[in-house]
Design an enzyme around this catalytic site. Sequence first.
Site, PDB file in Angstrom:
ATOM      1  N   THR A   1      -2.254   3.255   6.186  1.00 13.44           N
ATOM      2  CA  THR A   1      -1.916   1.898   5.747  1.00 13.44           C
ATOM      3  C   THR A   1      -2.051   0.969   6.945  1.00 13.44           C
ATOM      4  O   THR A   1      -1.691   1.334   8.060  1.00 13.44           O
ATOM      5  CB  THR A   1      -0.491   1.812   5.173  1.00 13.44           C
ATOM      6  OG1 THR A   1      -0.182   0.415   4.976  1.00 13.44           O
ATOM      7  CG2 THR A   1       0.553   2.414   6.087  1.00 13.44           C
ATOM      8  N   GLY A   2      -2.586  -0.207   6.705  1.00 18.15           N
ATOM      9  CA  GLY A   2      -2.758  -1.147   7.804  1.00 18.15           C
ATOM     10  C   GLY A   2      -3.938  -2.051   7.544  1.00 18.15           C
ATOM     11  O   GLY A   2      -4.392  -2.177   6.392  1.00 18.15           O
TER      12      GLY A   2
ATOM     13  N   THR B   1       0.840  -1.203   0.000  1.00 17.72           N
ATOM     14  CA  THR B   1       0.000   0.000   0.000  1.00 17.72           C
ATOM     15  C   THR B   1       0.871   1.247   0.000  1.00 17.72           C
ATOM     16  O   THR B   1       1.865   1.322   0.710  1.00 17.72           O
ATOM     17  CB  THR B   1      -0.984   0.033   1.177  1.00 17.72           C
ATOM     18  OG1 THR B   1      -1.936  -0.975   0.995  1.00 17.72           O
ATOM     19  CG2 THR B   1      -1.722   1.346   1.272  1.00 17.72           C
TER      20      THR B   1
ATOM     21  N   ASP C   1      -9.742   0.126   3.415  1.00 15.55           N
ATOM     22  CA  ASP C   1      -9.975   1.516   3.818  1.00 15.55           C
ATOM     23  C   ASP C   1      -9.457   2.524   2.796  1.00 15.55           C
ATOM     24  O   ASP C   1      -9.943   3.662   2.757  1.00 15.55           O
ATOM     25  CB  ASP C   1      -9.281   1.788   5.162  1.00 15.55           C
ATOM     26  CG  ASP C   1      -7.775   1.509   5.072  1.00 15.55           C
ATOM     27  OD1 ASP C   1      -7.395   0.457   4.500  1.00 15.55           O
ATOM     28  OD2 ASP C   1      -6.987   2.336   5.549  1.00 15.55           O
TER      29      ASP C   1
END
Length: 303
Positions: A221-222, A170, A201
């Site tokens: 990011t995650g 990402t 997301d």
Amino acid sequence: MVIAIHGGAGTILRSSMTPALQQQYEDGLRSALDAGYAILEDGGSSIDAVEKAVCVLEDFILFNAGRGSVFNNAGGHEMDAAIMDGKTLGAGAVSGISNVKNPVVLARTIMEKSEHVLLTGMGAEQFAKLNNLEFANDDYFYSEARYNQWQEALKENVVQLDHTEKKFGTVGAVALDKRGNLAAATSTGGMTNKKYGRMGDSPIIGAGTYANNKTCAISCTGHGELFIRAVAAYDVSCLMEYKGLSLQEACDVVVHDKLVKIGGEGGLVAVDATGNVALPFNSEGMYRGYRNAEKTEVQIYKD
Ligand code: ASP
């Protein structure tokens, strides 16, 4: 003027990185920072700068976005992206698209040339064709490393975040230009082996991407599901606008408290309207960097 970027957060350990690979990642981050900053220095807009920086990261095979996107369950690539203009609060986003070379360019085209904010799948691809955007065939998006990751995930029947050891991804950028305008952009291939049209997301305005000249610009990011539930990007902005928190304080609340409490691993990059930068993450590492008039900094690990 400032630009900050990320190339994904996760379990990024020194022990599993070779010096040559680390150099490649750092070079990728630096070239994206330089490309974005050159636009700002030239008097260009923050929206142009974040679009350009994200394009450079999308074209770089090691990051999970554009060319380096992970494989989905069907052995294809479904990409998500978003862009937001902090001056106008205009936004464009795209999800579940294949073969579009630079998803962030499509997100921007949606923002500027459609009356919508978010287009998905085949309809979005049709819109890209109509606007003469560049497409690439499946070979362009193939890499052996991604293919092997997918094979492993298939074997174990899991949907994997690109965040476990050696699997990172990402990308995103946030910037403040000479005129004081903020912008944010994010782009991703999502999760390895994802199915059912899973969307994270990144393309959701307020969750993975947000910009508002009154407060800040954010790209996350995650673990997307948790960032959606936390409305993470907008929450940072809200804490600044309604509670008067500084950028750093607001980021700390969201990344090190709220997200941690619900098990949301990851991080974000943020800049505020006065040029402050914050790059918080609660994972082992995050590919990240920023550039302003004083310096260029690129980092991967916690320390
Ligand atoms: N947030 C992205 C998603 O869940 C993944 C990532 O940041 O690597 O789709």
